[in-house]
Design a protein around this motif. Structure first.
Motif, PDB file in Angstrom:
ATOM      1  N   LEU A 196       0.830  -1.208   0.000  1.00  0.00           N
ATOM      2  CA  LEU A 196       0.000   0.000   0.000  1.00  0.00           C
ATOM      3  C   LEU A 196       0.866   1.260   0.000  1.00  0.00           C
ATOM      4  CD1 LEU A 196      -2.767  -1.093   2.553  1.00  0.00           C
ATOM      5  CD2 LEU A 196      -3.041  -0.789   0.073  1.00  0.00           C
ATOM      6  N   TYR A 197       1.998   1.168   0.671  1.00  0.00           N
ATOM      7  CA  TYR A 197       2.932   2.294   0.686  1.00  0.00           C
ATOM      8  C   TYR A 197       3.460   2.561  -0.722  1.00  0.00           C
ATOM      9  CZ  TYR A 197       7.141   5.001   1.695  1.00  0.00           C
ATOM     10  OH  TYR A 197       8.114   5.961   1.704  1.00  0.00           O
ATOM     11  N   ASP A 198       3.792   1.493  -1.426  1.00  0.00           N
ATOM     12  CA  ASP A 198       4.272   1.641  -2.804  1.00  0.00           C
ATOM     13  C   ASP A 198       3.215   2.268  -3.700  1.00  0.00           C
ATOM     14  OD1 ASP A 198       6.649   0.606  -2.058  1.00  0.00           O
ATOM     15  OD2 ASP A 198       6.365  -1.368  -2.963  1.00  0.00           O
ATOM     16  N   LEU A 199       1.964   1.954  -3.400  1.00  0.00           N
ATOM     17  CA  LEU A 199       0.860   2.517  -4.176  1.00  0.00           C
ATOM     18  C   LEU A 199       0.636   3.983  -3.851  1.00  0.00           C
ATOM     19  CD1 LEU A 199      -2.272   0.171  -3.972  1.00  0.00           C
ATOM     20  CD2 LEU A 199      -0.807   0.578  -5.956  1.00  0.00           C
ATOM     21  N   GLY A 200       1.172   4.408  -2.715  1.00  0.00           N
ATOM     22  CA  GLY A 200       0.890   5.763  -2.243  1.00  0.00           C
ATOM     23  C   GLY A 200      -0.381   5.830  -1.419  1.00  0.00           C
ATOM     24  N   ALA A 201      -0.894   4.685  -1.030  1.00  0.00           N
ATOM     25  CA  ALA A 201      -2.157   4.665  -0.293  1.00  0.00           C
ATOM     26  C   ALA A 201      -1.981   4.868   1.201  1.00  0.00           C
ATOM     27  CB  ALA A 201      -2.895   3.350  -0.551  1.00  0.00           C
ATOM     28  N   VAL A 202      -0.781   4.614   1.704  1.00  0.00           N
ATOM     29  CA  VAL A 202      -0.498   4.889   3.114  1.00  0.00           C
ATOM     30  C   VAL A 202       0.805   5.687   3.190  1.00  0.00           C
ATOM     31  CG1 VAL A 202      -1.698   2.835   3.975  1.00  0.00           C
ATOM     32  CG2 VAL A 202       0.745   2.704   3.471  1.00  0.00           C
ATOM     33  N   PRO A 203       0.963   6.479   4.254  1.00  0.00           N
ATOM     34  CA  PRO A 203       2.064   7.454   4.256  1.00  0.00           C
ATOM     35  C   PRO A 203       3.432   6.948   4.707  1.00  0.00           C
ATOM     36  CG  PRO A 203       0.645   7.823   6.149  1.00  0.00           C
ATOM     37  CD  PRO A 203       0.030   6.708   5.362  1.00  0.00           C
ATOM     38  N   ILE A 204       3.489   5.808   5.359  1.00  0.00           N
ATOM     39  CA  ILE A 204       4.772   5.336   5.879  1.00  0.00           C
ATOM     40  C   ILE A 204       4.967   3.868   5.513  1.00  0.00           C
ATOM     41  CG2 ILE A 204       4.986   6.957   7.828  1.00  0.00           C
ATOM     42  CD1 ILE A 204       3.731   4.761   9.582  1.00  0.00           C
ATOM     43  N   PRO A 205       6.208   3.370   5.528  1.00  0.00           N
ATOM     44  CA  PRO A 205       6.440   2.005   5.035  1.00  0.00           C
ATOM     45  C   PRO A 205       6.199   0.872   6.025  1.00  0.00           C
ATOM     46  CG  PRO A 205       8.530   3.121   5.403  1.00  0.00           C
ATOM     47  CD  PRO A 205       7.457   4.107   5.724  1.00  0.00           C
ATOM     48  N   GLU A 206       6.228   1.145   7.320  1.00  0.00           N
ATOM     49  CA  GLU A 206       6.013   0.055   8.286  1.00  0.00           C
ATOM     50  C   GLU A 206       4.816   0.388   9.174  1.00  0.00           C
ATOM     51  OE1 GLU A 206       7.320  -2.981   9.150  1.00  0.00           O
ATOM     52  OE2 GLU A 206       8.690  -3.013   7.427  1.00  0.00           O
ATOM     53  N   PRO A 207       3.918  -0.575   9.369  1.00  0.00           N
ATOM     54  CA  PRO A 207       2.686  -0.268  10.108  1.00  0.00           C
ATOM     55  C   PRO A 207       2.799  -0.280  11.617  1.00  0.00           C
ATOM     56  CG  PRO A 207       2.624  -2.523   9.308  1.00  0.00           C
ATOM     57  CD  PRO A 207       3.892  -1.915   8.783  1.00  0.00           C
ATOM     58  N   TYR A 208       3.698  -1.116  12.156  1.00  0.00           N
ATOM     59  CA  TYR A 208       3.746  -1.258  13.607  1.00  0.00           C
ATOM     60  C   TYR A 208       5.105  -0.844  14.126  1.00  0.00           C
ATOM     61  CZ  TYR A 208       0.348  -4.780  11.981  1.00  0.00           C
ATOM     62  OH  TYR A 208      -0.658  -5.443  11.340  1.00  0.00           O
ATOM     63  N   TYR A 209       5.121  -0.075  15.206  1.00  0.00           N
ATOM     64  CA  TYR A 209       6.401   0.296  15.792  1.00  0.00           C
ATOM     65  C   TYR A 209       6.867  -0.759  16.780  1.00  0.00           C
ATOM     66  CZ  TYR A 209      10.103   2.661  18.203  1.00  0.00           C
ATOM     67  OH  TYR A 209      11.327   2.948  18.761  1.00  0.00           O
ATOM     68  N   GLN A 210       6.036  -1.029  17.778  1.00  0.00           N
ATOM     69  CA  GLN A 210       6.446  -1.974  18.810  1.00  0.00           C
ATOM     70  C   GLN A 210       5.492  -3.156  18.801  1.00  0.00           C
ATOM     71  OE1 GLN A 210       6.511  -0.126  22.667  1.00  0.00           O
ATOM     72  NE2 GLN A 210       7.908  -1.635  23.515  1.00  0.00           N
ATOM     73  N   ARG A 211       6.032  -4.348  19.000  1.00  0.00           N
ATOM     74  CA  ARG A 211       5.182  -5.530  19.077  1.00  0.00           C
ATOM     75  C   ARG A 211       5.434  -6.202  20.417  1.00  0.00           C
ATOM     76  NH1 ARG A 211       0.913  -8.823  16.959  1.00  0.00           N
ATOM     77  NH2 ARG A 211       1.344 -10.928  17.687  1.00  0.00           N
ATOM     78  N   ILE A 212       4.370  -6.427  21.159  1.00  0.00           N
ATOM     79  CA  ILE A 212       4.480  -7.061  22.469  1.00  0.00           C
ATOM     80  C   ILE A 212       3.730  -8.383  22.430  1.00  0.00           C
ATOM     81  CG2 ILE A 212       3.856  -6.838  24.904  1.00  0.00           C
ATOM     82  CD1 ILE A 212       6.015  -4.893  24.102  1.00  0.00           C
ATOM     83  N   SER A 213       4.376  -9.434  22.913  1.00  0.00           N
ATOM     84  CA  SER A 213       3.713 -10.733  22.972  1.00  0.00           C
ATOM     85  C   SER A 213       2.991 -10.885  24.296  1.00  0.00           C
ATOM     86  CB  SER A 213       4.743 -11.859  22.911  1.00  0.00           C
ATOM     87  OG  SER A 213       5.276 -11.972  21.639  1.00  0.00           O
ATOM     88  N   HIS A 214       1.754 -11.306  24.238  1.00  0.00           N
ATOM     89  CA  HIS A 214       1.126 -11.652  25.501  1.00  0.00           C
ATOM     90  C   HIS A 214       1.231 -13.156  25.694  1.00  0.00           C
ATOM     91  CE1 HIS A 214      -2.605 -12.122  22.907  1.00  0.00           C
ATOM     92  NE2 HIS A 214      -2.397 -13.313  23.389  1.00  0.00           N
ATOM     93  N   GLY A 215       1.134 -13.585  26.936  1.00  0.00           N
ATOM     94  CA  GLY A 215       1.302 -15.000  27.236  1.00  0.00           C
ATOM     95  C   GLY A 215       0.018 -15.795  27.108  1.00  0.00           C
ATOM     96  N   VAL A 216       0.040 -16.928  27.744  1.00  0.00           N
ATOM     97  CA  VAL A 216      -1.048 -17.887  27.644  1.00  0.00           C
ATOM     98  C   VAL A 216      -1.456 -18.287  29.058  1.00  0.00           C
ATOM     99  CG1 VAL A 216      -1.646 -20.195  26.800  1.00  0.00           C
ATOM    100  CG2 VAL A 216      -0.035 -18.780  25.524  1.00  0.00           C
ATOM    101  N   ILE A 217      -2.747 -18.480  29.266  1.00  0.00           N
ATOM    102  CA  ILE A 217      -3.200 -18.968  30.565  1.00  0.00           C
ATOM    103  C   ILE A 217      -3.734 -20.383  30.401  1.00  0.00           C
ATOM    104  CG2 ILE A 217      -4.796 -18.623  32.477  1.00  0.00           C
ATOM    105  CD1 ILE A 217      -4.632 -15.681  31.979  1.00  0.00           C
ATOM    106  N   LEU A 218      -3.111 -21.302  31.125  1.00  0.00           N
ATOM    107  CA  LEU A 218      -3.533 -22.699  31.054  1.00  0.00           C
ATOM    108  C   LEU A 218      -4.560 -22.983  32.142  1.00  0.00           C
ATOM    109  CD1 LEU A 218       0.031 -24.293  30.696  1.00  0.00           C
ATOM    110  CD2 LEU A 218      -1.541 -23.654  28.869  1.00  0.00           C
ATOM    111  N   GLY A 219      -5.290 -24.066  31.955  1.00  0.00           N
ATOM    112  CA  GLY A 219      -6.236 -24.481  32.978  1.00  0.00           C
ATOM    113  C   GLY A 219      -5.504 -24.933  34.224  1.00  0.00           C
TER     114      GLY A 219
END
Length: 815
Positions: free
Chosen positions: A562-585
């Motif tokens: 979409l960036y190449d098309l000019g449809a969005v203004p910047i090349p990367e959509p996410y700055y920070q990615r945080i993983s959340h964990g898992v809750i087991l039974g």
RNA sequence: GGUCGAGUGGUGGAACUGGCAGACACGUGGGACUCAAAAUCCCAUGCUAGCAAUAGCGUGAGGGUUCAAUUCCCUCCUCGACCACCA
């Protein structure tokens, strides 16, 4: 007075969502913070604990940032296309549209109950035609740019779901959704050329602050490697065979060549075009058997098993040694990897070694490891794969593997024997699904003009509402049965034409949803440029590990496109990615209905209140960890919540005007630690700090505690325990709402004291503690230590060699 | 096999930039209240020896650097997650 959490929750929920305290303001003067949590698939069974955990993690962060003065965007929506809804609808003979409506209504209401501060004005739903209009638009753009093409290829077919699966959706040869063993079928599919963006998907990671493991997962999946394709002449013929390798350094140790059963040369041998002295019947028997092997059989762990293969009777000539290398056919070589032909180096590859042993082929050592062993290789343990120095390799002798690789690649290219090439593990993306409940692919096929996209003005191409949308055994989408929908005009010549009846994969709608939140009612564009300029990129994206590879990669690819098309203004959509964990039974296994170990957030909140549940979820462990549900610990947090309310209820009226130094110091230490905790997603320590502060206050004299302490404490609590905080805030007589107050400011001055207590060690062992002025120098501290009775006793008769004093921290006496 | 990560009390887990290991909570033991129970509150709780003061040991194992190591370096072991006939 008792705290009736049910009434309190009801009261404030109504107030919150009738006000605009959670509304993100477009183009505001304040700095923005875009906090995103992965939107859920709204299943019929409602919100589960995993959702509650992940969303609470996002919610507390959003609330914290709002109070710090940011203009926070914290939206929610529905990734609602998908098989469970379709299957359920088929079973109950209902429309998936209706089922989806019911499920999203239920989810939304549960989310409001749990106090999540989503801005509901921005809700999106991937199954809404006004939404998927743009999903279809993106597909048309991909097609126009040559990044979507139709091709017949063997795909993984799930006989139970009756659907084609991408490689990524096949786990262990089984369907990711239902666990049925998949088979191979040839179907004409839409393919999207994600490989064109492979390098940029790696390079773009530099502009992000993803945690290391996420970056690694992405890079690993793409797996860019430099290969070299070497063409060997076939002895006594005009033929040649091109193998692909990443380890040409070991080429002096090459003793055979193996071909995939699908290899072109194999076909020419079978057709008699290429002559061989071997028994053609025997070769054919092996090849046919190998080609019919199921994906599962061929994908199974291959090392440590007997190898199978057949000799073609032909020999390839090794340029370097002039050795004649027998050409074999084996099923462990895959036609889809490299050139479908591999050179066998049994001294330095386990599979090659096993193959050579099995069929009595020569084994040569060309790399010596750190043990210096240069003997003949007789067992697997001696196979040196990736570390060491070259021997028996002519001009490469004595070089490290890395240097030898570069050197020999240059040499082979110079001689014209082969050519370097860059290859990826990442494959093009199969984009067709043969199902009803997905976005129709907006393409039309005309006998004369071929495939063309529908004109943009006709978007969205809506899913027709039909009686019967069960998948078909022929492999065609159920849409193919709806003649009046399929029949259309060619957008190019106006003649008779037919619509594409495949729908898009689930990923399509979730690739760009975070853009739509910015401007969800825009009918001219995905979102306005102005809003995208203000809000993008997503500052923090919270999601599960299971999406760190595919969803993240696909959505980054679409965004870059979409960036190449000019449809969005910047090349990367996410700055920070945080993983959340898992809750087991509580039995240490994944919660599921069939195991009966599931707990719903609703029942837990019913029992202990929403606030206690939220605090519990944040408290049980690190946010990215794997935690086990523990009812006792939940009750422990409930006790804390009750104690907290009781403390405020009985002590606030007694609060004084000013606080003692100790109280202020404790409060400000807590402000500092809680603030840092939110900033770094260490939520479990924040709840501990709340508890410490309460424990401290309960023991303190209430005349030493000012009203300010109470109000600051409530502010600190409010992101995690929004209901009780609001109630306390109200009881204390402050104006609605605590959630748009400004965050307490940490003041270092409160922590400074004239005298401090420091631990004293003798030879590194703790022996006592003394009180010293905070600016005391070493000499003064020495005096104080010697004057201290207990310490002096330890030191009597000892010879003090040295005193190490770290100002304000510790003293260590060496005797 | 590859990649990433983790090993701390009975349990989940804290510990800033190398500076008091075990915060906070669960569990357990004891006590208060109660006719009794639940709920609540108080005290204790790393291990070993000792009535005790106290001493010794202690962050997967072994070694190293340092006045000082859960933290830094080397060797090894174990576990987890994701990926994988990728040549």
């Amino acid at each position: 007075m008792d705290y009736n959490f049910k009434e309190v929750e009801k009261k404030w929920r109504g107030r919150w969502f009738a006000s605009d305290i959670y509304t993100a303001k477009d183009n505001d003067k304040r700095e923005k913070k875009y906090v995103l949590v992965e939107f859920p698939y709204p299943s019929g069974s409602g919100l589960h604990v995993g959702h509650a955990f992940a969303f609470t993690g996002g919610d507390v962060y959003a609330r914290f940032q709002r109070m710090r003065g940011y203009n926070v965007l914290f939206p929610m929506g529905w990734d609602a296309f998908g098989l469970p809804t379709e299957n359920y609808a088929i079973k109950k003979k209902r429309k998936p549209q209706e089922v989806t409506k019911e499920n999203t209504d239920m989810f939304r209401s549960q989310m409001k109950d749990l106090g999540f501060s989503f801005d509901w004005d921005r809700e999106v739903n991937t199954t809404d035609p006004e939404y998927y209009k743009w999903t279809q638009w993106i597909f048309i753009k991909l097609f126009e740019k040559g990044l979507a093409y139709k091709e017949e290829r063997p795909i993984n077919w799930c006989p139970s779901c009756k659907i084609g699966l991408a490689n990524e959706e096949v786990v262990d040869g089984k369907c990711e959704r239902c666990g049925t063993q998949t088979e191979k079928r040839n179907i004409t599919q839409w393919i999207v050329k994600i490989t064109e963006y492979a390098d940029r998907l790696i390079d773009g990671l530099k502009d992000t602050a993803f945690i290391e493991k996420v970056k690694a997962a992405q890079i690993n999946w793409i797996d860019r490697k430099e290969w070299i394709d070497i063409t060997y002449p076939v002895a006594d013929s005009q033929e040649s065979v091109t193998i692909a390798t990443t380890r040409p350094d070991t080429n002096y140790g090459a003793t055979f060549v193996v071909l995939a059963p699908e290899h072109a040369l194999v076909n020419r041998i079978l057709s008699g075009e290429v002559k061989t002295d071997e028994d053609l019947g025997k070769i054919k028997e092996y090849v046919v058997k190998a080609r019919n092997k199921s994906e599962l059989e061929r994908q199974k762990e291959v090392t440590g098993r007997d190898k199978s293969g057949v000799f073609t009777g032909l020999y390839a000539v090794n340029h370097l040694t002039q050795a004649k290398m027998p050409i074999w056919i084996t099923d462990f070589v895959l036609s889809t990897v490299g050139t479908g032909a591999v050179v066998g180096v049994p001294g330095h590859d386990i599979r090659d070694f096993e193959f050579a042993k099995q069929f009595g082929l020569p084994i040569i050592r060309v790399v010596v490891g750190s043990d210096g062993d240069k003997s003949e290789i007789v067992n697997k343990e001696q196979v040196q794969e990736d570390e060491g120095v070259m021997i028996n390799s002519g001009f490469l002798d004595g070089m490290e593997i890395k240097d030898a690789t570069t050197k020999i690649m240059d040499y082979i290219e110079e001689k014209g024997w082969g050519k370097r090439s860059v290859r990826y593990h990442l494959r093009d993306w199969i984009f067709s699904r043969q199902h009803y409940w997905g976005e129709p692919i907006p393409m039309v096929h005309c006998e004369k003009c071929g495939w063309n996209p529908v004109p943009e003005s006709e978007l969205p191409i809506k899913l027709p509402e039909v009686e019967n949308y069960e998948p078909t055994d022929t492999g065609e989408s159920p849409l193919a049965n709806i003649e009046e929908w399929v029949k259309t005009k060619c957008p190019k010549c106006g003649g008779e034409a037919r619509r594409e009846t495949d729908t898009m994969p689930n990923w399509a709608g979730s690739d760009w949803y975070y853009v739509r939140y910015l401007d969800n009612k825009n009918d001219k564009a995905m979102a306005s440029t102005e809003k995208m300029n203000y809000w993008l990129p997503v500052d923090v994206y919270i999601g599960g590990d299971e999406h760190n590879t595919l969803h993240l990669l696909y959505s980054r690819f679409i965004f870059q496109f979409l960036y190449d098309l000019g449809a969005v203004p910047i090349p990367e959509p996410y700055y920070q990615r945080i993983s959340h964990g898992v809750i087991l039974g509580s039995d240490n296994r994944r919660m599921s209905k069939s195991k009966g170990n599931g707990i719903t957030p609703d029942e837990a909140a019913e029992k202990v209140s929403v606030d206690a549940l939220r605090a519990y979820l944040m408290f049980i462990g690190p946010f990215d960890g794997t935690m086990v549900w523990n009812d006792n610990a939940l009750m422990g947090v409930k006790r804390f919540a009750d104690r907290l309310y009781k403390y405020f209820d009985t002590n606030y009226s007694k609060a004084g005007e000013t606080s003692s130094h100790e109280v202020n110091a404790m409060l400000h230490r807590t402000i500092k630690q809680v603030t840092e905790g939110f900033d770094s997603f260490q939520y479990n320590t924040i709840v501990a700090k709340y508890m410490e502060l309460l424990n401290f206050l309960e023991k303190a004299d209430s005349k030493d505690i000012s009203k300010q302490v109470f109000s600051d404490f409530v502010k600190l609590l409010s992101p995690i325990m929004p209901y009780m905080s609001e109630e306390l805030w109200n009881i204390m007589g402050y104006k609605f709402s605590v959630h748009n107050q400004s965050w307490p400011i940490f003041n270092e001055e409160y922590l400074v004291t004239e005298n401090i207590e420091i631990p004293v060690q003798i030879n590194g062992k703790l022996k006592g503690r003394i009180t010293v002025p905070n600016d005391a120098e070493e000499g003064a501290v020495r005096e104080l230590i010697l004057r201290d009775n207990t310490l002096a006793e330890y030191l009597s008769g000892a010879d003090i060699k040295k005193i190490v004093y770290v100002k304000g921290k510790i003293a260590n006496i060496i005797v």
